[in-house]
Design a protein around this motif. Structure first.
Motif, PDB file in Angstrom:
ATOM      1  N   GLY A  49       0.968  -1.230   0.123  1.00 33.15           N
ATOM      2  CA  GLY A  49      -0.084   0.111   0.066  1.00 33.15           C
ATOM      3  C   GLY A  49       0.830   1.276   0.135  1.00 33.15           C
ATOM      4  N   PHE A  50       0.160   2.512  -0.634  1.00 34.23           N
ATOM      5  CA  PHE A  50       0.875   3.529  -0.515  1.00 34.23           C
ATOM      6  C   PHE A  50       0.968   4.135   0.902  1.00 34.23           C
ATOM      7  N   GLY A  90      -6.662   5.662  -5.362  1.00 31.67           N
ATOM      8  CA  GLY A  90      -7.854   5.476  -5.129  1.00 31.67           C
ATOM      9  C   GLY A  90      -7.918   5.799  -3.561  1.00 31.67           C
ATOM     10  N   LYS A  91      -8.271   4.882  -3.009  1.00 32.32           N
ATOM     11  CA  LYS A  91      -8.298   5.178  -1.451  1.00 32.32           C
ATOM     12  C   LYS A  91      -6.896   5.503  -0.809  1.00 32.32           C
ATOM     13  N   VAL A  92      -6.822   5.595   0.323  1.00 33.93           N
ATOM     14  CA  VAL A  92      -5.478   6.087   0.937  1.00 33.93           C
ATOM     15  C   VAL A  92      -4.415   5.427   0.378  1.00 33.93           C
ATOM     16  N   GLN A  93      -4.416   4.146   0.803  1.00 30.09           N
ATOM     17  CA  GLN A  93      -3.411   3.125   0.426  1.00 30.09           C
ATOM     18  C   GLN A  93      -3.510   2.478  -1.054  1.00 30.09           C
ATOM     19  N   GLY A  94      -4.501   3.157  -1.915  1.00 27.39           N
ATOM     20  CA  GLY A  94      -4.593   2.901  -3.340  1.00 27.39           C
ATOM     21  C   GLY A  94      -5.251   1.588  -3.514  1.00 27.39           C
ATOM     22  N   ASP A  95      -6.112   1.464  -4.661  1.00 28.50           N
ATOM     23  CA  ASP A  95      -6.825   0.356  -4.858  1.00 28.50           C
ATOM     24  C   ASP A  95      -5.971  -0.599  -5.814  1.00 28.50           C
ATOM     25  N   VAL A  96      -6.008  -1.982  -5.214  1.00 28.80           N
ATOM     26  CA  VAL A  96      -5.200  -2.824  -5.756  1.00 28.80           C
ATOM     27  C   VAL A  96      -6.088  -4.218  -6.352  1.00 28.80           C
TER      28      VAL A  96
END
Length: 975
Positions: A49-50, A90-96
């Motif tokens: 995640g970011f 996407g969301k805070v940690q990104g969309d995976v």
């Protein structure tokens, strides 16, 4: 897990970059600011995640690009093909999203499970090496701290547990110490004790206050007891009110219970519906049976008017129709064979005309031996023709070259220099060379000559001065003698002085004249000779060019002679070649005569003529074969005509080749139609008979069931049956009503005994009981009010005694302070419990995992130290290493780089020990920058040959020993 490729859409300064990392060991080289740290952070971000704000790590969102994120193509050991892990903004940690080879997709939960729920921080502390981690072991560590650091690297791999324990210890110390002053609980206990002492001091002087407080407590107890009694009475009153409310339902329930306490009415299930359905079915069945019997009678009359055809006639017509396709095919085959024979004869005539035959010669030898002989002769003929063309072309080229050489020789002879001019040119060059050499030699000896001249002049000057001095002395002596009247000696002295001066003058003049004269004469003589040669002869040419011209003329003449010899050889070879060509033409002509083909045909077509002869023979054989087949078919057709004409005449059909099958088909169709109609009507009649039988059986069954329904209730007729049905419905309604009332009363907690008791009482009696309970509640209410009045008076007296408010305030503060201490004590005990759990967990991990890690670390440490240290020992005192000479050392006694090697060995051993839980790539961030070249090479060799996990080595120092196929070079992008 292996990372096969890294595809960066946009991350930091890296935009639209793709790198292949399919090797087990990959060196990623880049100067400062080239993007190494960005690429490492990208790999962590895609997997975990970011970065968020809590992580205190830059998110590296591109400033000049909209895309943020990218994907990794990885290979898991338990997956069939590569898996793409894509993470975008996407969301805070990104969309995976995870893409599989078969086109299916998964989400982040699948990725977390696949990575065994490891987080970014744990991954970095175990699988990532950097220079800061190695430097930590040199930061003024004591013996215990170094041991703990190494044990943590081998057993836990991270600092999280230590940080948690450190934080808990710090928090515990801030809460409480046994003899502490500053901790929070110590301060709160001190204040609590102080308040308690103040309260005790005030209570000693207030005995009356205690008695009032005791009386207040008793009054409160009485008041609470009366309130409890009041609550009990209120519950009884509510129960009586509920009994009054449900008294009518209880009465109804009791009446239904008595009414249903008899034998129930027996009636069939769904008796009315079944009875009416069966009655209607009996009536309808009777109608259906009558209609089918009338239709059956009509079908039997129609069947009697149809005559069945003879089976043998039907079989004969069917067989005759089956022969129709074969007969038609034979007729078509007769036409085809006739046309084929005609076409083949035409082809044979055309082929004969192609090769010049006027008639067929089927006895001609067209075997492969003849064909191969012709091909061999043609091959030789082609070779001779090619050689002849080559010889003619070479002869033309040589003739042209000889003509050109004649012109070149003529031009060269015209430009030649005669022998006289060549001799004078050489003489001129020798004299010019001699002149130059003389000038050069003079320049070389000029300085020595000048120096010698100066030396000679100095000697001569000294000699001249001496001679002059002698002359002067002699003259002075002579004057003296003359003055003394000694003329003889005086004249002799004058003579000696004069002679010395004369000799000096004579000597100097002769030497100077001789040197200049010799040099000038030699130079002038050479210059005059050179000028004389240039004027007398035409020698203004380059002698080397003249020599080259003579050599060139000689070479041209030699080359012309060689070409003439070669031209003669080629002409002789051409003559032999023409003779061979004539011989081959004679042989080919003999072959044409043997094949009886046109002798004017070109030789190259002889092989084609042989194949044409073969085609003629083949087509003649095919004509004979097809003629035999045609005769056989015609014979079969004649036999068929004779047989069928006799057979169909008996059936009333006049035989005709073109119409016999059509008429036979019409007759067979008519007979088949009559047969089909007969059997169809017969089948319908049988079906109707079966239906009538089935309907009569069902009608009988339905009538039987009707009688059974009447017998079930013992009814004589339909009216009595309906009477019993009404009685059954009333009984069932009473049962349902009884069930509803029972459930309703059960919900209100009226048990069976209470229902019987209430059903026997009148509603007036229940209301009277309710009034009595209300009166009791009135009395208890009055007693409660009295107790409350007494309590108010006591409270007022207590307030008078607490007029200054100190005791009340102190009691209030004491209670608050006590609550605070209790809360802090719970917090302290919770932290202590957590600390014990963590320490127990760490000990369990060390006891279970550390022996395995130490065992693995021995081999690793021995490899990276090149056998200098042969063992890693772990006991109760900590970790020690054994030198190859047998000495055991504490880690503090090791050199800086050896301690780092030991730390790396423990970390790598931990990774191998965790192989069953995590199979992740190892990332190295220039961790070996302080190693010398030898140690760096050793540790890199270990990572390349001894590890089973993929290794990504980021460095700013390119190691040329690593193949270029395992190296990625990052370049800093310029704006």
């Amino acid at each position: 897990m292996k990372i096969l490729s890294v595809n960066i859409y946009g991350y930091g300064k890296l935009i639209k970059e793709e790198y292949t990392t399919a090797q087990d060991f990959v060196q990623i080289f880049g100067e400062n600011e080239a993007g190494k740290s960005t690429m490492m952070s990208f790999i962590h971000s895609v997997l975990f995640g970011f970065p968020t704000k809590k992580e205190q790590e830059p998110r590296r969102e591109p400033r000049m690009h909209n895309l943020y994120g990218g994907k990794l193509v990885v290979q898991f050991e338990d997956e069939e093909g590569p898996v793409e892990i894509e993470r975008i903004k996407g969301k805070v940690q990104g969309d995976v999203k995870i893409y599989f080879k078969d086109g299916s997709t998964r989400g982040e939960e699948w990725l977390h499970k696949k990575l065994n729920y490891i987080d970014k921080r744990t991954y970095r502390s175990i699988f990532s090496f950097d220079v800061l981690g190695l430097q930590d072991i040199h930061k003024n560590m004591t013996e215990d701290k170094l041991q703990e650091y190494l044990l943590r690297a081998g057993a836990l791999g991270s600092h999280e547990y230590d940080e948690m324990l450190s934080t808990i210890d710090k928090e515990l110390k801030s809460l409480y110490k046994r003899n502490g002053i500053n901790p929070v609980i110590n301060q709160e206990l001190e204040e609590l004790n102080s308040l308690n002492d103040k309260i005790r001091d005030l209570e000693k002087h207030e005995d009356s206050y205690k008695s009032l407080v005791n009386e207040q407590i008793k009054t409160l107890e009485n008041l609470n007891a009366k309130k409890h009694t009041l609550n009990q009475l209120d519950m009884v009153r509510k129960q009586k009110m509920k009994e009054v409310m449900y008294h009518k339902d209880i009465k109804d329930w009791k009446q239904l219970e008595s009414k249903l306490n008899i034998e129930p009415v027996n009636f069939p299930e769904r008796g009315i519906e079944r009875y009416e359905s069966l009655r209607n079915h009996v009536k309808q069945s009777a109608k259906d049976i009558g209609l089918r019997q009338e239709k059956l009678k009509s079908l039997i009359d129609e069947i009697q008017h149809i005559e069945l055809p003879d089976k043998s006639v039907m079989a004969y017509l069917d067989e005759l129709q089956k022969e129709e396709p074969e007969i038609k095919q034979q007729n078509l085959e007769v036409v085809r064979l006739s046309n084929s024979i005609s076409n083949l004869e035409s082809d044979i005539n055309n082929l004969q005309s192609d090769i010049g035959w006027t008639e067929e010669h089927l006895d001609v030898d067209d075997s492969n031996i003849v064909r191969e002989t012709v091909q061999s002769l043609l091959s030789k003929y082609d070779e001779i023709m090619l050689e002849e063309q080559y010889l003619i072309r070479e002869i033309d080229h040589l003739s042209s070259d000889i003509k050109q050489l004649d012109l070149d020789i003529k031009t060269s002879e015209e430009n030649q220099i005669d022998d006289t001019r060549m001799v004078k040119k050489r003489e001129l060059l020798d004299k010019e060379f001699e002149l130059v050499e003389k000038k050069r030699m003079y320049q070389l000896i000029e300085k020595d000559y000048e120096r010698e001249k100066k030396e000679r002049d100095r000697v001569k000057n000294w000699q001249a001065a001496l001679i002059i001095t002698i002359s002067i002395v002699a003259i002075i002596i002579g004057v003296t003698f003359i003055v003394n009247n000694n003329f003889l000696y005086g004249g002799l002295s004058f003579a000696i002085g004069a002679a010395a001066l004369f000799i000096l003058v004579i000597t100097n003049n002769r030497e100077i004249d001789s040197l200049k004269t010799d040099y000038q004469e030699e130079v002038e003589t050479l210059q005059n000779d050179i000028s004389q040669l240039k004027n007398d002869y035409d020698i203004a040419f380059d002698i080397e060019d003249a020599k080259d011209g003579r050599q060139e003329l000689k070479a041209l003449k030699a080359k012309r002679n060689s070409f003439r010899v070669k031209l003669g050889d080629l002409n002789e070879t051409l003559s032999v070649n023409e003779a061979n060509q004539d011989h081959l033409n004679t042989q080919l002509l003999d072959v044409k005569k043997a094949l009886k083909v046109n002798p004017d045909i070109e030789s190259k077509y002889i092989v084609d003529a042989i194949f044409t002869i073969r085609d003629i023979k083949k087509k003649r054989r095919q004509i004979e074969k097809e003629a035999d087949e045609l005769a056989s078919i015609k014979s079969n057709l004649e036999a068929f005509d004779q047989r069928v004409s006799e057979e169909v005449s008996n059936l009333g059909i006049s035989y005709s080749k073109n119409r016999v099958f059509h008429e036979a088909g019409q007759l067979a169709s008519k007979l088949s139609s009559d047969e089909s109609k007969y059997y169809r009507l017969r089948e319908q009649a049988d079906l109707l008979e079966n239906e009538i039988a089935v309907l009569e059986e069902k009608n009988s069954t339905s009538q039987k069931e009707l009688n059974e329904l009447l017998d079930y209730v013992d009814a004589d007729d339909e009216e009595e049956y309906y009477y019993y049905a009404r009685k059954f419905d009333e009984y069932r309604a009473d049962v349902n009503r009884f069930k509803v009332l029972s459930e309703k009363l059960d919900e209100e907690h009226f048990d069976y005994d209470l229902r019987n008791e209430l059903s026997s009482r009148l509603l007036a009696d229940l209301k009277e009981d309710e009034d009595q309970i209300n009166q009791q509640i009135e009395v208890v209410n009055q007693e409660v009010q009295k107790e409350q009045q007494t309590l108010v008076e006591l409270n007022n007296d207590i307030k008078v005694l607490e007029g200054d408010g100190k005791l009340s305030e102190l009691n209030h503060l004491y209670g608050m302070q006590k609550s605070v201490v209790q809360s802090l004590s719970k917090e302290y005990m919770s932290l202590t419990y957590i600390k014990i759990l963590i320490e127990t967990h760490i000990k369990a991990i060390k006891d279970e995992r550390l022996p395995i890690v130490i065992e693995e670390a021995r081999e690793t440490f021995e490899f990276v130290t090149k056998g200098r240290y042969i063992n890693v020992i772990y006991n109760e005192e900590g970790i020690f290493v054994k030198h190859k000479n047998g000495q055991v050392f504490h880690p503090l006694e090791l050199s800086q780089s050896t301690k780092e090697m030991l730390y790396i060995s423990l970390r790598l051993s931990l990774i191998r020990a965790l192989k069953g839980y995590y199979q992740l790539p190892i990332i190295i961030d220039d961790a070996f920058v302080h190693f010398d070249s030898e140690r760096t090479r050793t540790i890199l060799d270990y990572f390349r040959t001894k590890t089973n996990d993929q290794v990504l080595y980021f460095t700013c120092n390119l190691n040329t020993s690593i193949p270029s196929s395992q190296t990625i070079k990052l370049k800093e992008k310029t704006k």
